[in-house]
Motif scaffolding. Sequence first.
Motif, PDB file in Angstrom:
ATOM      1  N   VAL A 189     -10.317  31.468  20.311  1.00  0.00           N
ATOM      2  CA  VAL A 189      -9.725  32.669  19.723  1.00  0.00           C
ATOM      3  C   VAL A 189      -8.415  32.967  20.423  1.00  0.00           C
ATOM      4  O   VAL A 189      -8.247  32.688  21.615  1.00  0.00           O
ATOM      5  CB  VAL A 189     -10.667  33.889  19.833  1.00  0.00           C
ATOM      6  N   ALA A 190      -7.478  33.527  19.666  1.00  0.00           N
ATOM      7  CA  ALA A 190      -6.223  34.019  20.244  1.00  0.00           C
ATOM      8  C   ALA A 190      -6.338  35.535  20.374  1.00  0.00           C
ATOM      9  O   ALA A 190      -6.845  36.208  19.472  1.00  0.00           O
ATOM     10  CB  ALA A 190      -5.051  33.645  19.343  1.00  0.00           C
ATOM     11  N   LEU A 191      -5.870  36.071  21.506  1.00  0.00           N
ATOM     12  CA  LEU A 191      -5.970  37.496  21.777  1.00  0.00           C
ATOM     13  C   LEU A 191      -4.585  38.113  21.926  1.00  0.00           C
ATOM     14  O   LEU A 191      -3.676  37.500  22.490  1.00  0.00           O
ATOM     15  CB  LEU A 191      -6.752  37.739  23.072  1.00  0.00           C
ATOM     16  N   ASP A 192      -4.444  39.337  21.397  1.00  0.00           N
ATOM     17  CA  ASP A 192      -3.178  40.039  21.624  1.00  0.00           C
ATOM     18  C   ASP A 192      -3.258  40.816  22.941  1.00  0.00           C
ATOM     19  O   ASP A 192      -4.252  40.716  23.675  1.00  0.00           O
ATOM     20  CB  ASP A 192      -2.820  40.939  20.433  1.00  0.00           C
ATOM     21  N   ALA A 193      -2.240  41.607  23.254  1.00  0.00           N
ATOM     22  CA  ALA A 193      -2.177  42.304  24.541  1.00  0.00           C
ATOM     23  C   ALA A 193      -3.301  43.318  24.717  1.00  0.00           C
ATOM     24  O   ALA A 193      -3.647  43.688  25.840  1.00  0.00           O
ATOM     25  CB  ALA A 193      -0.823  42.999  24.670  1.00  0.00           C
ATOM     26  N   ASP A 194      -3.870  43.764  23.599  1.00  0.00           N
ATOM     27  CA  ASP A 194      -4.964  44.742  23.652  1.00  0.00           C
ATOM     28  C   ASP A 194      -6.337  44.086  23.601  1.00  0.00           C
ATOM     29  O   ASP A 194      -7.350  44.781  23.546  1.00  0.00           O
ATOM     30  CB  ASP A 194      -4.838  45.729  22.495  1.00  0.00           C
ATOM     31  N   GLY A 195      -6.366  42.744  23.587  1.00  0.00           N
ATOM     32  CA  GLY A 195      -7.635  42.036  23.536  1.00  0.00           C
ATOM     33  C   GLY A 195      -8.198  41.857  22.146  1.00  0.00           C
ATOM     34  O   GLY A 195      -9.344  41.411  21.990  1.00  0.00           O
ATOM     35  N   ARG A 196      -7.416  42.189  21.116  1.00  0.00           N
ATOM     36  CA  ARG A 196      -7.873  41.990  19.736  1.00  0.00           C
ATOM     37  C   ARG A 196      -7.769  40.521  19.350  1.00  0.00           C
ATOM     38  O   ARG A 196      -6.777  39.866  19.677  1.00  0.00           O
ATOM     39  CB  ARG A 196      -7.040  42.842  18.771  1.00  0.00           C
ATOM     40  N   VAL A 197      -8.768  40.007  18.650  1.00  0.00           N
ATOM     41  CA  VAL A 197      -8.733  38.621  18.191  1.00  0.00           C
ATOM     42  C   VAL A 197      -7.787  38.522  17.001  1.00  0.00           C
ATOM     43  O   VAL A 197      -7.985  39.171  15.969  1.00  0.00           O
ATOM     44  CB  VAL A 197     -10.141  38.129  17.795  1.00  0.00           C
ATOM     45  N   THR A 198      -6.752  37.706  17.149  1.00  0.00           N
ATOM     46  CA  THR A 198      -5.742  37.569  16.098  1.00  0.00           C
ATOM     47  C   THR A 198      -5.877  36.273  15.307  1.00  0.00           C
ATOM     48  O   THR A 198      -5.332  36.153  14.210  1.00  0.00           O
ATOM     49  CB  THR A 198      -4.337  37.630  16.711  1.00  0.00           C
ATOM     50  N   ALA A 199      -6.580  35.283  15.846  1.00  0.00           N
ATOM     51  CA  ALA A 199      -6.803  34.016  15.159  1.00  0.00           C
ATOM     52  C   ALA A 199      -8.056  33.381  15.737  1.00  0.00           C
ATOM     53  O   ALA A 199      -8.459  33.693  16.864  1.00  0.00           O
ATOM     54  CB  ALA A 199      -5.606  33.067  15.323  1.00  0.00           C
ATOM     55  N   ILE A 200      -8.647  32.507  14.961  1.00  0.00           N
ATOM     56  CA  ILE A 200      -9.876  31.857  15.408  1.00  0.00           C
ATOM     57  C   ILE A 200      -9.934  30.429  14.881  1.00  0.00           C
ATOM     58  O   ILE A 200      -9.507  30.153  13.755  1.00  0.00           O
ATOM     59  CB  ILE A 200     -11.120  32.649  14.933  1.00  0.00           C
ATOM     60  N   ALA A 201     -10.405  29.539  15.721  1.00  0.00           N
ATOM     61  CA  ALA A 201     -10.774  28.185  15.304  1.00  0.00           C
ATOM     62  C   ALA A 201     -12.269  28.077  15.550  1.00  0.00           C
ATOM     63  O   ALA A 201     -12.713  28.012  16.702  1.00  0.00           O
ATOM     64  CB  ALA A 201     -10.010  27.130  16.093  1.00  0.00           C
ATOM     65  N   ALA A 202     -13.036  28.131  14.475  1.00  0.00           N
ATOM     66  CA  ALA A 202     -14.496  28.109  14.578  1.00  0.00           C
ATOM     67  C   ALA A 202     -14.987  26.672  14.470  1.00  0.00           C
ATOM     68  O   ALA A 202     -14.664  25.971  13.517  1.00  0.00           O
ATOM     69  CB  ALA A 202     -15.110  28.966  13.478  1.00  0.00           C
ATOM     70  N   VAL A 203     -15.755  26.236  15.452  1.00  0.00           N
ATOM     71  CA  VAL A 203     -16.332  24.901  15.461  1.00  0.00           C
ATOM     72  C   VAL A 203     -17.832  25.031  15.204  1.00  0.00           C
ATOM     73  O   VAL A 203     -18.545  25.665  15.982  1.00  0.00           O
ATOM     74  CB  VAL A 203     -16.085  24.176  16.797  1.00  0.00           C
ATOM     75  N   TYR A 204     -18.272  24.456  14.090  1.00  0.00           N
ATOM     76  CA  TYR A 204     -19.683  24.515  13.717  1.00  0.00           C
ATOM     77  C   TYR A 204     -20.361  23.196  14.075  1.00  0.00           C
ATOM     78  O   TYR A 204     -19.780  22.119  13.908  1.00  0.00           O
ATOM     79  CB  TYR A 204     -19.826  24.779  12.215  1.00  0.00           C
ATOM     80  N   ARG A 205     -21.595  23.274  14.525  1.00  0.00           N
ATOM     81  CA  ARG A 205     -22.294  22.076  14.956  1.00  0.00           C
ATOM     82  C   ARG A 205     -23.548  21.815  14.128  1.00  0.00           C
ATOM     83  O   ARG A 205     -24.487  21.175  14.596  1.00  0.00           O
ATOM     84  CB  ARG A 205     -22.675  22.205  16.435  1.00  0.00           C
ATOM     85  N   ASP A 206     -23.573  22.285  12.877  1.00  0.00           N
ATOM     86  CA  ASP A 206     -24.747  22.109  12.040  1.00  0.00           C
ATOM     87  C   ASP A 206     -24.577  20.976  11.033  1.00  0.00           C
ATOM     88  O   ASP A 206     -25.241  20.926  10.009  1.00  0.00           O
ATOM     89  CB  ASP A 206     -25.077  23.401  11.292  1.00  0.00           C
ATOM     90  N   SER A 207     -23.654  20.046  11.325  1.00  0.00           N
ATOM     91  CA  SER A 207     -23.426  18.923  10.418  1.00  0.00           C
ATOM     92  C   SER A 207     -23.311  17.634  11.237  1.00  0.00           C
ATOM     93  O   SER A 207     -23.425  17.639  12.467  1.00  0.00           O
ATOM     94  CB  SER A 207     -22.152  19.149   9.586  1.00  0.00           C
ATOM     95  N   GLU A 208     -23.080  16.526  10.550  1.00  0.00           N
ATOM     96  CA  GLU A 208     -23.071  15.213  11.197  1.00  0.00           C
ATOM     97  C   GLU A 208     -22.051  15.134  12.317  1.00  0.00           C
ATOM     98  O   GLU A 208     -22.307  14.553  13.363  1.00  0.00           O
ATOM     99  CB  GLU A 208     -22.782  14.133  10.143  1.00  0.00           C
ATOM    100  N   ARG A 209     -20.877  15.686  12.114  1.00  0.00           N
ATOM    101  CA  ARG A 209     -19.843  15.742  13.154  1.00  0.00           C
ATOM    102  C   ARG A 209     -19.304  17.165  13.218  1.00  0.00           C
ATOM    103  O   ARG A 209     -19.519  17.941  12.278  1.00  0.00           O
ATOM    104  CB  ARG A 209     -18.717  14.743  12.864  1.00  0.00           C
ATOM    105  N   PRO A 210     -18.624  17.543  14.292  1.00  0.00           N
ATOM    106  CA  PRO A 210     -18.112  18.910  14.376  1.00  0.00           C
ATOM    107  C   PRO A 210     -17.247  19.261  13.166  1.00  0.00           C
ATOM    108  O   PRO A 210     -16.426  18.458  12.711  1.00  0.00           O
ATOM    109  CB  PRO A 210     -17.285  18.890  15.666  1.00  0.00           C
ATOM    110  N   LEU A 211     -17.446  20.469  12.667  1.00  0.00           N
ATOM    111  CA  LEU A 211     -16.675  20.983  11.540  1.00  0.00           C
ATOM    112  C   LEU A 211     -15.838  22.149  12.036  1.00  0.00           C
ATOM    113  O   LEU A 211     -16.363  23.048  12.708  1.00  0.00           O
ATOM    114  CB  LEU A 211     -17.610  21.437  10.419  1.00  0.00           C
ATOM    115  N   LEU A 212     -14.558  22.141  11.721  1.00  0.00           N
ATOM    116  CA  LEU A 212     -13.631  23.124  12.266  1.00  0.00           C
ATOM    117  C   LEU A 212     -12.935  23.880  11.141  1.00  0.00           C
ATOM    118  O   LEU A 212     -12.392  23.276  10.211  1.00  0.00           O
ATOM    119  CB  LEU A 212     -12.610  22.417  13.160  1.00  0.00           C
TER     120      LEU A 212
END
Length: 282
Positions: A189-212
């Motif tokens: 996750v990317a955080l701004d100066a106030d700690g708010r999440v501004t972007a996310i790269a979610a990696v899921y592990r419920d499939s044959e290979r990592p899904l992003l």
Amino acid sequence: MEFRPLTDTDLATAPDWFGEIELRADGWRDATTRSAVAVADDRIVAAGIIWTSRAHDDRFWIDIVVDPAHRRCGVGTAMHAHLSHLRARGIPFMTRGFADEPRLAFAYVLGGHTIQVVPPTRISVENRSVLRSDPRVVAAGAVPFADVLHAHSDMYAWIHRSWSPVAAGFEDAVNHGLDEDLDREASAVALDADGRVTAIAAVYRDSERPLLCAETTRPDEPGGERLVEGCVRFALDVLAARGVQRVDFDGHVSDPHFLPNWAKLAPTGRWFLLVEVPPALP
């Protein structure tokens, strides 16, 4: 030819060609989830199913399969007409598949049109060097999980807004199971100066290979492409350290901050399409 509801008995004694789509008995979830079979000469010659997503309620998903011996004879079109009459609401259908699949050719015959394109998904992790790191990015596990869930649903809502708006209460559907399926060490996750999440790269592990899946948490996030770049680079670095060689990306060509970063990674694979299909006329 006659139509009747698809039963559990039909599924238990199904011919091999039923396996071309995922079928469930009529009304398996509620009265709006419908499935049917077409019968000719006491033999099932087609099956079809419609349902709405828990995250979206603007279209019915539709899948139809026909006995290979009865294809191109109007049976699938007749099933489409029958399923049109089973709809609980007057909304169109939607289907999906790889661009070269016969199922999509059939959807276009029924008057379908493409509403979204999913680009090839396969990425070689070694290509990550073309992306830049960003000091604003941290592991998803370093922030409260509630913030990650909120960012995940915020991302999902806006990237679907223009072509398939989310339904009320969609958050429970899109975040269901993430406590187990989300790899919090590799997700970023990317955080701004106030700690708010501004972007996310979610990696899921419920499939044959990592899904992003990666995007900003709102469409107008300043410097969004750079934030997503940093999140994706962080995730790929963690996966590379584990010895992972390939990952799959999940995104749409309309995702403005994801797509440029995806393109830099030299992806390979097949194009996937989502197609709206009109119901049969009364």
